[in-house]
Design an enzyme around this catalytic site. Sequence first.
Site, PDB file in Angstrom:
ATOM      1  N   LYS A  49      50.768  30.791  41.461  1.00 57.53           N
ATOM      2  CA  LYS A  49      50.517  31.160  40.059  1.00 57.53           C
ATOM      3  C   LYS A  49      51.731  31.798  39.382  1.00 57.53           C
ATOM      4  O   LYS A  49      52.001  31.521  38.216  1.00 57.53           O
ATOM      5  CB  LYS A  49      49.341  32.141  39.983  1.00 57.53           C
ATOM      6  CG  LYS A  49      47.976  31.517  40.180  1.00 57.53           C
ATOM      7  CD  LYS A  49      46.934  32.636  40.104  1.00 57.53           C
ATOM      8  CE  LYS A  49      45.554  32.107  39.881  1.00 57.53           C
ATOM      9  NZ  LYS A  49      44.571  33.161  39.663  1.00 57.53           N
ATOM     10  N   ASP A  97      42.277  32.915  33.242  1.00 59.04           N
ATOM     11  CA  ASP A  97      41.485  33.898  34.004  1.00 59.04           C
ATOM     12  C   ASP A  97      40.870  34.953  33.089  1.00 59.04           C
ATOM     13  O   ASP A  97      39.724  35.379  33.296  1.00 59.04           O
ATOM     14  CB  ASP A  97      42.354  34.580  35.073  1.00 59.04           C
ATOM     15  CG  ASP A  97      42.511  33.717  36.319  1.00 59.04           C
ATOM     16  OD1 ASP A  97      41.666  32.836  36.560  1.00 59.04           O
ATOM     17  OD2 ASP A  97      43.493  33.928  37.066  1.00 59.04           O
TER      18      ASP A  97
HETATM   19  N1  LIG Z   1      36.451  35.704  40.353  1.00 57.29           N
HETATM   20  C1  LIG Z   1      37.613  35.137  40.122  1.00 57.29           C
HETATM   21  O1  LIG Z   1      37.715  34.141  39.397  1.00 57.29           O
HETATM   22  C2  LIG Z   1      38.863  35.741  40.721  1.00 57.29           C
HETATM   23  C3  LIG Z   1      40.123  35.390  40.201  1.00 57.29           C
HETATM   24  C4  LIG Z   1      41.261  35.984  40.767  1.00 57.29           C
HETATM   25  C5  LIG Z   1      41.119  36.883  41.830  1.00 57.29           C
HETATM   26  N2  LIG Z   1      39.881  37.175  42.316  1.00 57.29           N
HETATM   27  C6  LIG Z   1      39.722  38.152  43.412  1.00 57.29           C
HETATM   28  O2  LIG Z   1      40.265  39.379  42.957  1.00 57.29           O
HETATM   29  C7  LIG Z   1      40.812  40.127  44.031  1.00 57.29           C
HETATM   30  C8  LIG Z   1      42.215  40.578  43.666  1.00 57.29           C
HETATM   31  O3  LIG Z   1      43.045  39.443  43.485  1.00 57.29           O
HETATM   32  P1  LIG Z   1      44.596  39.567  43.060  1.00 57.29           P
HETATM   33  O4  LIG Z   1      45.104  38.178  42.952  1.00 57.29           O
HETATM   34  O5  LIG Z   1      44.754  40.496  41.921  1.00 57.29           O
HETATM   35  O6  LIG Z   1      45.193  40.259  44.377  1.00 57.29           O
HETATM   36  P2  LIG Z   1      46.539  41.120  44.513  1.00 57.29           P
HETATM   37  O7  LIG Z   1      47.513  40.742  43.453  1.00 57.29           O
HETATM   38  O8  LIG Z   1      46.932  41.020  45.945  1.00 57.29           O
HETATM   39  O9  LIG Z   1      46.055  42.639  44.220  1.00 57.29           O
HETATM   40  C9  LIG Z   1      45.221  43.316  45.129  1.00 57.29           C
HETATM   41  C10 LIG Z   1      44.749  44.622  44.507  1.00 57.29           C
HETATM   42  O10 LIG Z   1      43.832  45.243  45.442  1.00 57.29           O
HETATM   43  C11 LIG Z   1      44.268  46.592  45.695  1.00 57.29           C
HETATM   44  N3  LIG Z   1      43.907  47.012  47.040  1.00 57.29           N
HETATM   45  C12 LIG Z   1      44.131  46.345  48.199  1.00 57.29           C
HETATM   46  N4  LIG Z   1      43.663  47.075  49.249  1.00 57.29           N
HETATM   47  C13 LIG Z   1      43.147  48.221  48.721  1.00 57.29           C
HETATM   48  C14 LIG Z   1      42.522  49.371  49.274  1.00 57.29           C
HETATM   49  N5  LIG Z   1      42.352  49.504  50.613  1.00 57.29           N
HETATM   50  N6  LIG Z   1      42.100  50.350  48.445  1.00 57.29           N
HETATM   51  C15 LIG Z   1      42.281  50.245  47.110  1.00 57.29           C
HETATM   52  N7  LIG Z   1      42.877  49.174  46.518  1.00 57.29           N
HETATM   53  C16 LIG Z   1      43.300  48.185  47.314  1.00 57.29           C
HETATM   54  C17 LIG Z   1      45.771  46.533  45.506  1.00 57.29           C
HETATM   55  O11 LIG Z   1      46.268  47.834  45.322  1.00 57.29           O
HETATM   56  P3  LIG Z   1      47.804  48.179  45.706  1.00 57.29           P
HETATM   57  O12 LIG Z   1      48.616  47.808  44.504  1.00 57.29           O
HETATM   58  O13 LIG Z   1      47.769  49.656  45.958  1.00 57.29           O
HETATM   59  O14 LIG Z   1      48.150  47.393  46.940  1.00 57.29           O
HETATM   60  C18 LIG Z   1      45.867  45.639  44.255  1.00 57.29           C
HETATM   61  O15 LIG Z   1      45.577  46.379  43.090  1.00 57.29           O
HETATM   62  C19 LIG Z   1      40.725  39.203  45.247  1.00 57.29           C
HETATM   63  O16 LIG Z   1      39.598  39.575  45.994  1.00 57.29           O
HETATM   64  C20 LIG Z   1      40.529  37.819  44.645  1.00 57.29           C
HETATM   65  O17 LIG Z   1      39.799  36.964  45.507  1.00 57.29           O
HETATM   66  C21 LIG Z   1      38.753  36.637  41.772  1.00 57.29           C
END
Ligand SMILES: NC(=O)c1ccc[n+]([C@@H]2O[C@H](COP(=O)([O-])OP(=O)(O)OC[C@H]3O[C@@H](n4cnc5c(N)ncnc54)[C@H](OP(=O)(O)O)[C@@H]3O)[C@@H](O)[C@H]2O)c1
Length: 273
Positions: free
Chosen positions: A64, A101
Site C-alpha cells: 500500500k 479505507d
Molecule cells: N477492517 C478493515 O477493512 C481493515 C483495514 C485495514 C486494517 N485493518 C486491521 O487494522 C489493524 C491495524 O492495521 P494497520 O495496517 O494500521 O497496522 P500497523 O500499521 O502495523 O499498525 C499497528 C498499530 O497497532 C498498535 N499496536 C500493536 N501492538 C500493540 C500493543 N500490544 N498495544 C497497543 N498497541 C499496539 C501499533 O502501535 P505502535 O505504533 O506502538 O507499534 C500501531 O498503532 C490490523 O488488525 C488490520 O488487520 C482492518
Amino acid sequence: MLAGVMGWPISHSRSPKIHAYWLARYGVAGAYAPLAVEPGRLEPALRGLAALGFSGCNLTIPHKEAALPFLDVVDENARRIGAVNCVVVGARGELIGRNYDGFGFIAALREAAPGWLAGDAPCVVLGAGGAARAILAGLIEDGARDIRLFNRSPERAGTLADLFGPPVKALPWAQRNDSIGDAGLVVNATSQGMVGQAPLDLSLAALPGSALVCDIVYAPLETPLLAEARRMGATPVDGLGMLLHQARPAFRDWTGIMPEATPELRAAIVSTL
Ligand SMILES: NC(=O)c1ccc[n+]([C@@H]2O[C@H](COP(=O)([O-])OP(=O)(O)OC[C@H]3O[C@@H](n4cnc5c(N)ncnc54)[C@H](OP(=O)(O)O)[C@@H]3O)[C@@H](O)[C@H]2O)c1
C-alpha cells in the site's frame, strides 16, 4: 472487467470473493484474481496492468505504501494518507492511485447508525498505523472537530497530529481510559484483539450509552472490545463493514456500477472467517 488484488502473501484476502459476488450480481463479464506479487516486483507488476487489459487492482500488505512512486497520479486523499489501496488504469494506460479505507470506515459507521455525524461529539482513536491514517482522513472529511489520538508509541501519534492538523490531538497512552466520558465514537485501529493477539487494553466504564464503538479488526468478528461495548449499551460496529464498503468505490471505478454491500455478501464473507 479484469482486476485483482496484489499482496504478499495473498491467499488470506477476502477481496476476490467480494468482487466475484458483485460481478455475478450485476452481470458484469470479467474476473478478479488474487495476485501474489513479491515486494521487489511491484513496479513491473503494476506496469503490466495496462498491457494485460486490467481495469485496475487493489493493493494490500506490503504494497500500500510502496506503490506510491510507481503510479502516474496519486489523488490528494491517498497522498495525505501515504498509502494506496486502489489503482485505476486510465484511458491512456496511466496508473491512478486512490485510497478508499476512510470511505469504507465512515460508510460502515453510517450503516450501523444512520444519523451519526463525526462532528457531533469527540472521536477517540487508538492506533497510529496505516489504518489509523485512513480513519483520521475519513473522520476529518466527515466533519470531525475533536479527535483524540492515542498510540502505544507516542511519537507515531505526534507525527499524525502534525500531519492532519488541529482536529487531531495526540494524547498520552496512559490517559486513554479517562478520555472517553463524552465521546461519540471510540475506534480500535490497533492490531490488538485480533485472533492470536491480546485484547485491547481499554476500559469502557466511562463510555456514554449513545456512543459507537468500532473495532476495525474483523477476525474475530466480535472482539472483546465489541463484546464490552454491547454490555455497556453502546453501539458496536465490527471491522467487516469497513472491509466490504472500501471495496465498493473500487468496483465503481472499474465498471461504472456502485455495488451494494448486501446482507447476503456479508454472510458469505462471515462464513470464511
Ligand atoms: N477492517 C478493515 O477493512 C481493515 C483495514 C485495514 C486494517 N485493518 C486491521 O487494522 C489493524 C491495524 O492495521 P494497520 O495496517 O494500521 O497496522 P500497523 O500499521 O502495523 O499498525 C499497528 C498499530 O497497532 C498498535 N499496536 C500493536 N501492538 C500493540 C500493543 N500490544 N498495544 C497497543 N498497541 C499496539 C501499533 O502501535 P505502535 O505504533 O506502538 O507499534 C500501531 O498503532 C490490523 O488488525 C488490520 O488487520 C482492518
